[in-house]
Design a protein around this motif. Sequence first.
Motif, mmCIF file in Angstrom:
data_model
loop_
_atom_site.group_PDB
_atom_site.id
_atom_site.type_symbol
_atom_site.label_atom_id
_atom_site.label_comp_id
_atom_site.label_asym_id
_atom_site.label_seq_id
_atom_site.Cartn_x
_atom_site.Cartn_y
_atom_site.Cartn_z
ATOM 1 N N ARG A 89 62.953 -98.810 10.167
ATOM 2 C CA ARG A 89 62.207 -99.421 9.069
ATOM 3 C C ARG A 89 63.000 -99.343 7.766
ATOM 4 N NH1 ARG A 89 56.677 -100.337 9.687
ATOM 5 N NH2 ARG A 89 55.688 -99.450 11.524
ATOM 6 N N ARG A 90 62.611 -100.218 6.859
ATOM 7 C CA ARG A 90 63.049 -100.129 5.473
ATOM 8 C C ARG A 90 61.835 -99.727 4.637
ATOM 9 N NH1 ARG A 90 68.082 -102.156 5.048
ATOM 10 N NH2 ARG A 90 67.999 -102.036 2.780
ATOM 11 N N TYR A 91 62.072 -98.996 3.564
ATOM 12 C CA TYR A 91 60.982 -98.471 2.750
ATOM 13 C C TYR A 91 61.186 -98.816 1.282
ATOM 14 C CZ TYR A 91 59.721 -95.484 6.733
ATOM 15 O OH TYR A 91 59.342 -95.020 7.971
ATOM 16 N N THR A 115 61.677 -98.055 -8.823
ATOM 17 C CA THR A 115 61.576 -98.356 -7.399
ATOM 18 C C THR A 115 62.933 -98.789 -6.868
ATOM 19 O OG1 THR A 115 60.967 -100.667 -7.771
ATOM 20 C CG2 THR A 115 59.166 -99.068 -7.608
ATOM 21 N N ARG A 116 63.147 -98.541 -5.577
ATOM 22 C CA ARG A 116 64.349 -99.002 -4.903
ATOM 23 C C ARG A 116 64.066 -99.081 -3.414
ATOM 24 N NH1 ARG A 116 68.977 -94.432 -5.132
ATOM 25 N NH2 ARG A 116 69.841 -95.806 -3.534
ATOM 26 N N GLU A 117 64.869 -99.833 -2.695
ATOM 27 C CA GLU A 117 64.706 -99.954 -1.244
ATOM 28 C C GLU A 117 65.650 -98.977 -0.558
ATOM 29 O OE1 GLU A 117 65.594 -103.557 1.605
ATOM 30 O OE2 GLU A 117 63.648 -103.854 0.626
ATOM 31 N N VAL A 118 65.101 -98.257 0.449
ATOM 32 C CA VAL A 118 65.897 -97.225 1.114
ATOM 33 C C VAL A 118 65.665 -97.281 2.617
ATOM 34 C CG1 VAL A 118 65.821 -95.681 -0.885
ATOM 35 C CG2 VAL A 118 64.067 -95.494 0.899
ATOM 36 N N THR A 119 66.550 -96.608 3.352
ATOM 37 C CA THR A 119 66.405 -96.422 4.794
ATOM 38 C C THR A 119 66.691 -94.963 5.118
ATOM 39 O OG1 THR A 119 68.722 -96.848 5.369
ATOM 40 C CG2 THR A 119 67.280 -98.777 5.146
ATOM 41 N N SER A 120 66.571 -94.631 6.396
ATOM 42 C CA SER A 120 66.780 -93.246 6.825
ATOM 43 C C SER A 120 68.236 -92.802 6.689
ATOM 44 C CB SER A 120 66.329 -93.076 8.277
ATOM 45 O OG SER A 120 67.121 -93.879 9.145
ATOM 46 N N THR A 121 69.157 -93.731 6.464
ATOM 47 C CA THR A 121 70.566 -93.374 6.329
ATOM 48 C C THR A 121 70.956 -93.079 4.878
ATOM 49 O OG1 THR A 121 71.256 -95.689 6.087
ATOM 50 C CG2 THR A 121 71.159 -94.797 8.322
ATOM 51 N N ASP A 122 70.039 -93.280 3.948
ATOM 52 C CA ASP A 122 70.353 -93.087 2.536
ATOM 53 C C ASP A 122 70.226 -91.621 2.117
ATOM 54 O OD1 ASP A 122 70.945 -95.753 1.914
ATOM 55 O OD2 ASP A 122 68.816 -96.239 1.706
ATOM 56 N N THR A 123 70.914 -91.296 1.048
ATOM 57 C CA THR A 123 70.803 -89.990 0.402
ATOM 58 C C THR A 123 70.462 -90.220 -1.063
ATOM 59 O OG1 THR A 123 72.420 -88.979 1.891
ATOM 60 C CG2 THR A 123 71.992 -87.851 -0.187
ATOM 61 N N LEU A 124 69.390 -89.584 -1.534
ATOM 62 C CA LEU A 124 68.943 -89.792 -2.907
ATOM 63 C C LEU A 124 69.375 -88.626 -3.791
ATOM 64 C CD1 LEU A 124 65.265 -91.131 -2.653
ATOM 65 C CD2 LEU A 124 67.349 -92.416 -3.113
ATOM 66 N N PRO A 125 69.887 -88.927 -4.975
ATOM 67 C CA PRO A 125 70.117 -87.859 -5.955
ATOM 68 C C PRO A 125 68.785 -87.462 -6.591
ATOM 69 C CG PRO A 125 70.726 -89.977 -6.893
ATOM 70 C CD PRO A 125 70.326 -90.244 -5.463
ATOM 71 N N VAL A 126 68.531 -86.186 -6.696
ATOM 72 C CA VAL A 126 67.283 -85.679 -7.278
ATOM 73 C C VAL A 126 67.637 -84.743 -8.422
ATOM 74 C CG1 VAL A 126 65.200 -84.310 -6.875
ATOM 75 C CG2 VAL A 126 66.003 -85.904 -5.122
ATOM 76 N N HIS A 127 67.322 -85.174 -9.641
ATOM 77 C CA HIS A 127 67.555 -84.329 -10.817
ATOM 78 C C HIS A 127 66.243 -83.657 -11.195
ATOM 79 C CE1 HIS A 127 68.853 -82.831 -14.675
ATOM 80 N NE2 HIS A 127 67.832 -83.457 -15.246
#
Length: 204
Positions: A89-91, A115-127
């Motif tokens: 899926r895409r989220y 907002t942004r589109e992500v998948t299970s292969t993405d890595t998000l930066p969290v500040h």
Amino acid sequence: HLALYVVLSSPTQMPAHLPEHYAEHPDALQFIRDAALDWEESHVLNGEVGEYVTFARKARGTEEWFLGSAGGEQAHDLRVELTFLDPARRYRAEIYRDGDRAHWKTAPFDFVRETREVTSTDTLPVHLAAGGGQAIRFAPRAPPFLGSRGRARGARRHRNDAKQHALRMPRGRFPSCTRHCPRPANNAMNTYAGIFPAHHAPLP
């Protein structure tokens, strides 16, 4: 505070702060409306005692995921892998993060919604600002079957489920099928005939 709706699991959630603070920040109130009260899956993604922790939880009965990351007195920059998401899926990620000036003492209400589109292969930066946090809602945007092979496998599973349901249920009554189907129920007979992605009619 938004991150704590995910970090702390409780069936009786309530907004913190005064009502007028939420009236000034309606975007923050939207996350409280969306957040689930019961969870089907929970994952601890990272953490350090007394410093920070990040949870990902799947809302019970839906395909939505929520992430909450909360920090202590010191600021932190983390990277979170989204491997807990469905790989087919895409989220749409609805992100509520600390603003550039955010600080628990000097700017506690400085936050940004994006907002942004992500998948299970993405890595998000969290500040995480000092005393801050980040909350994310992941809403699915695509059917679970990608590519012709995936759609074919889904169609076969769907037909088999339909036949099994038809054999078990009294005549004229078909359960709603959401296990392999991306859209709401409509036509039980078309489903049984194998027309994908037609669905079972819901129970009256």
